[in-house]
Every structure is written in structure tokens, then in C-alpha cells.
Enzyme design. Structure first.
Site, short mmCIF file in Angstrom:
data_model
loop_
_atom_site.label_atom_id
_atom_site.label_comp_id
_atom_site.label_asym_id
_atom_site.label_seq_id
_atom_site.Cartn_x
_atom_site.Cartn_y
_atom_site.Cartn_z
N SER A 17 0.71 -1.16 -0.03
CA SER A 17 0.02 0.00 -0.07
C SER A 17 1.02 1.26 -0.13
O SER A 17 1.61 1.47 0.89
CB SER A 17 -0.98 -0.02 1.27
OG SER A 17 -1.36 1.35 1.44
N HIS A 48 -1.16 -1.21 -4.31
CA HIS A 48 -2.56 -1.00 -3.63
C HIS A 48 -2.70 0.60 -3.32
O HIS A 48 -1.77 1.31 -2.60
CB HIS A 48 -2.66 -1.70 -2.47
CG HIS A 48 -3.81 -1.68 -1.60
ND1 HIS A 48 -5.06 -2.28 -2.12
CD2 HIS A 48 -4.19 -0.83 -0.68
CE1 HIS A 48 -5.81 -1.94 -1.24
NE2 HIS A 48 -5.55 -0.97 -0.39
N ASP A 50 -4.70 3.67 -1.54
CA ASP A 50 -5.83 3.99 -0.65
C ASP A 50 -6.25 5.38 -0.79
O ASP A 50 -5.39 6.39 -0.53
CB ASP A 50 -5.38 3.91 0.74
CG ASP A 50 -5.24 2.38 1.11
OD1 ASP A 50 -6.38 1.71 0.84
OD2 ASP A 50 -4.06 1.85 1.66
N MET A 52 -8.90 8.26 0.30
CA MET A 52 -9.92 8.58 1.32
C MET A 52 -10.08 9.87 1.23
O MET A 52 -9.50 11.07 0.80
CB MET A 52 -8.99 8.42 2.88
CG MET A 52 -8.30 7.08 2.93
SD MET A 52 -7.66 6.89 4.48
CE MET A 52 -6.72 5.33 4.42
N HIS A 82 -8.39 1.23 -4.27
CA HIS A 82 -9.34 1.09 -2.91
C HIS A 82 -9.92 2.40 -2.43
O HIS A 82 -9.03 3.38 -1.74
CB HIS A 82 -8.60 0.34 -1.81
CG HIS A 82 -9.22 -0.01 -0.62
ND1 HIS A 82 -8.89 -0.07 0.66
CD2 HIS A 82 -10.60 0.11 -0.37
CE1 HIS A 82 -9.85 -0.19 1.39
NE2 HIS A 82 -10.78 -0.06 0.96
N MET A 84 -11.99 4.61 -0.15
CA MET A 84 -12.67 4.78 1.13
C MET A 84 -13.46 5.96 1.11
O MET A 84 -12.83 7.04 1.63
CB MET A 84 -11.87 4.44 2.22
CG MET A 84 -11.12 3.28 2.35
SD MET A 84 -9.54 3.14 3.21
CE MET A 84 -8.63 3.44 2.00
N MET A 168 -11.75 -5.90 5.15
CA MET A 168 -10.71 -5.22 6.03
C MET A 168 -10.54 -5.86 7.33
O MET A 168 -11.30 -6.37 8.06
CB MET A 168 -11.35 -3.68 6.42
CG MET A 168 -11.48 -2.73 5.23
SD MET A 168 -10.25 -2.55 4.21
CE MET A 168 -8.88 -1.68 5.42
N GLY A 173 -8.64 4.04 7.53
CA GLY A 173 -8.49 5.16 7.98
C GLY A 173 -6.92 5.61 7.77
O GLY A 173 -6.63 6.57 7.64
N GLY A 176 -0.54 1.15 9.53
CA GLY A 176 0.34 0.83 10.86
C GLY A 176 -0.79 0.38 11.94
O GLY A 176 -0.30 0.46 13.20
N ASP A 203 -6.69 -6.46 3.77
CA ASP A 203 -6.01 -5.17 3.99
C ASP A 203 -6.09 -4.69 5.45
O ASP A 203 -7.06 -4.41 6.02
CB ASP A 203 -6.81 -4.42 3.15
CG ASP A 203 -6.23 -2.92 3.02
OD1 ASP A 203 -5.17 -2.62 3.60
OD2 ASP A 203 -6.83 -2.05 2.29
N GLY A 204 -4.91 -4.58 6.04
CA GLY A 204 -4.81 -3.92 7.36
C GLY A 204 -4.15 -4.83 8.33
O GLY A 204 -4.54 -5.84 8.71
N GLY A 205 -3.05 -4.36 8.79
CA GLY A 205 -2.00 -4.87 9.96
C GLY A 205 -1.56 -6.18 9.22
O GLY A 205 -1.03 -7.14 10.31
C1 DX5 Z 1 -6.26 1.15 5.77
C2 DX5 Z 1 -5.67 1.31 4.37
C3 DX5 Z 1 -4.69 -0.13 4.15
C4 DX5 Z 1 -3.38 0.43 4.82
C5 DX5 Z 1 -2.71 -0.66 5.23
O1 DX5 Z 1 -7.31 2.25 5.82
O2 DX5 Z 1 -7.12 0.63 3.49
O3 DX5 Z 1 -4.36 -0.13 2.79
O4 DX5 Z 1 -2.62 1.19 4.13
O5 DX5 Z 1 -1.66 -0.32 5.97
P1 DX5 Z 1 -0.74 -1.34 6.85
O6 DX5 Z 1 -0.49 -2.53 6.16
O7 DX5 Z 1 0.17 -0.62 7.62
O8 DX5 Z 1 -2.19 -1.75 8.02
ZN ZN Z 2 -6.59 -0.37 1.45
#
Ligand code: DX5
Ligand code: ZN
Length: 245
Positions: A17, A48, A50, A52, A82, A84, A168, A173, A176, A203-205
Site C-alpha cells: 500500500s 495498492h 488507498d 480517502m 481502494h 474509502m 478489512m 483510515g 500501521g 487489508d490492514g495490519g
Molecule cells: C487502511 C488502508 C490500508 C493501509 C494498510 O485504511 O486501507 O491499505 O494502508 O496499512 P498497514 O499494512 O500498515 O496496516
Molecule cells: Zn486499502
């Protein structure tokens, strides 16, 4: 024409991402993670992206102009957008024109609208199936995303109409955040409903320590922001290999 998500050469695909990349040195960072390890890169498959809007989530990130310039600098990159945002239809044509290969939007604004709550006054609402058709007409594959609190039953009736489902594993948002293992049950349930040409993305963590559980649950596209870009360039290839398993 089939794209990488429909005809992947290998699975899982690893999708760094760019939210965690250096925004003032984006072409270098994004190019580095996609190059083969033999060429000083990290050997990742997909970027990827992101997006927002400051409404669906509080944060404000990037838009079609970033995709346009990524496409210009990295003509062969597969760009997995992606969004959001409360009104994904509003930006669809701009992202397609900019050179996106794939467009994932969320189910929650539709649910919120039906419930009469939580919507930004900017949103016009949308029909997920009709929007997926629009995405494909513009030459991209279409993805549907659900947040951790959203019940899997909300998306099951729709999965056959999408090329990819994105689960997710953090509340969206920012990068990390800590992985939420409780979403793995939803992944397993969705996997049972997918055809071989459909992808299941998470996606996420996601990091080497959490990727194994994602793969075992059936995920075949793994997004990782901080786990990849948080490392010096020379160490990113090992992270990508560990994510693949
Ligand atoms: C979260 C995003 C993710 C994010 C993932 O809102 O959609 O794509 O960048 O970041 P990490 O891998 O650090 O959780
Ligand atoms: Zn994402």
C-alpha cells in the site's frame, strides 16, 4: 481482456500500500517495491492505492492525479485502487482515465443510506451491482469491501457480481494499525462462495507474523503498507517473500 486479478501467474499476490510510501518520492518508492529482487527491488506484484475522502473516513489521502502519474512513471504496474469514500461513483471515470486497473469500493455507505444514518450530505448513493458494471465498462475489474464491524451476510448476496472481495482487517483510515484476527471467520465464509477466477483480498495490519493466518483462511491478495515501506529498501524483498509464505 483478463487482468492480473483474473489471471494471476502465482498466488498469493502481494500488494504494498503506497499509503506508507514516501509521498514526496513516490515514483522511486513505488517502482522499487515492484522491481524484481535481482534488480534491487522487492518483487511485489501490485500497487495498492488507498483513497480517502475525509468523509467516509476522517483522513484525506490522494486522488486520480496520483494514479495518472504512477501510470506515467510505471507503465506496467498493476494499480489496485481502494476507495474509502462515501460516493465511489463520483470518482470512477476519473480513476479509469488516470490508468487504474482495478477499483474496489465499500458496501457501508449503501447500508448506511438504507438505514438513513451516517451519510455525508455529499453522497448520492449507489447500487453496488450497477456500479460494478460501470467499473467493468471502463475496463477495470471491480471489488467490494467490508469493514470489520460489517456482517458477512451483507456481502454474500453480491459476491458473484464482483471480481474481488476485500475484507478489512483494521478499521480503515490509516496505516500501521493492529491486525484484527476476528475477521478471519468472515474470510473463510466468503471463500466458500467464490469461483476460481475471483480474488479474496485482505487489508490492514498484515505482516509476516499475521500473513500465514490470512493465507490459511483463503486470502490470495495480501495488502501490506507499513510492513513493507516501514523497512529500508534493501529489506523489503525479504518481507514480500515472507508474506507469500
Ligand atoms: C487502511 C488502508 C490500508 C493501509 C494498510 O485504511 O486501507 O491499505 O494502508 O496499512 P498497514 O499494512 O500498515 O496496516
Ligand atoms: Zn486499502
Amino acid at each position: 481482456m483478463a487482468n492480473l486479478f483474473q489471471r494471476p501467474g502465482r498466488l498469493p499476490l502481494v500488494a504494498p500500500s503506497i499509503l506508507s510510501a514516501d509521498f514526496a518520492d513516490m515514483a522511486r518508492d513505488a517502482g522499487q517495491v515492484l522491481r524484481p529482487e535481482s534488480d534491487g527491488g522487492a518483487g511485489a506484484d501490485v500497487l495498492h492505492v488507498d483513497v480517502m475522502d475525509g468523509h467516509f473516513v476522517p483522513n484525506l489521502t490522494l486522488g486520480p492525479d496520483m494514479v495518472r502519474d504512477l501510470r506515467r512513471h510505471l507503465p506496467d504496474a498493476f494499480l489496485d485502487v481502494h476507495v474509502m469514500v462515501n460516493d465511489p461513483g463520483q470518482y470512477l471515470a476519473a480513476f479509469a482515465k488516470a490508468g487504474a486497473n482495478h477499483y474496489t469500493f465499500h458496501i457501508e455507505p449503501v447500508i448506511d443510506r438504507a438505514a438513513g444514518t451516517g451519510m455525508s450530505p455529499l453522497s448520492q448513493g449507489y447500487d453496488p451491482r450497477a456500479l460494478a458494471d460501470e467499473v467493468r465498462k471502463l475496463g477495470m475489474t471491480a471489488g467490494l469491501c467490508l469493514n470489520p464491524p460489517t456482517a458477512v451476510e451483507r456481502v454474500l448476496p453480491l459476491v458473484k457480481d464482483f471480481d474481488l472481495i476485500l475484507v478489512m482487517s483494521v478499521n480503515p483510515g490509516k496505516g500501521g494499525q493492529a491486525f484484527m484476527p476476528e475477521v478471519l471467520a468472515k474470510v473463510k465464509e466468503i471463500k466458500r462462495h467464490l469461483r476460481a477466477d475471483q480474488r479474496l483480498e485482505m487489508d490492514g495490519g498484515i505482516a509476516p507474523a499475521t500473513a500465514g493466518a490470512c493465507r490459511e483462511a483463503g486470502c490470495d491478495v495480501l495488502v501490506a503498507g507499513s510492513a513493507v515501506f516501514g523497512k529500508p529498501a534493501a529489506e523489503r524483498g525479504a518481507v514480500v517473500r515472507a508474506l507469500r509464505g
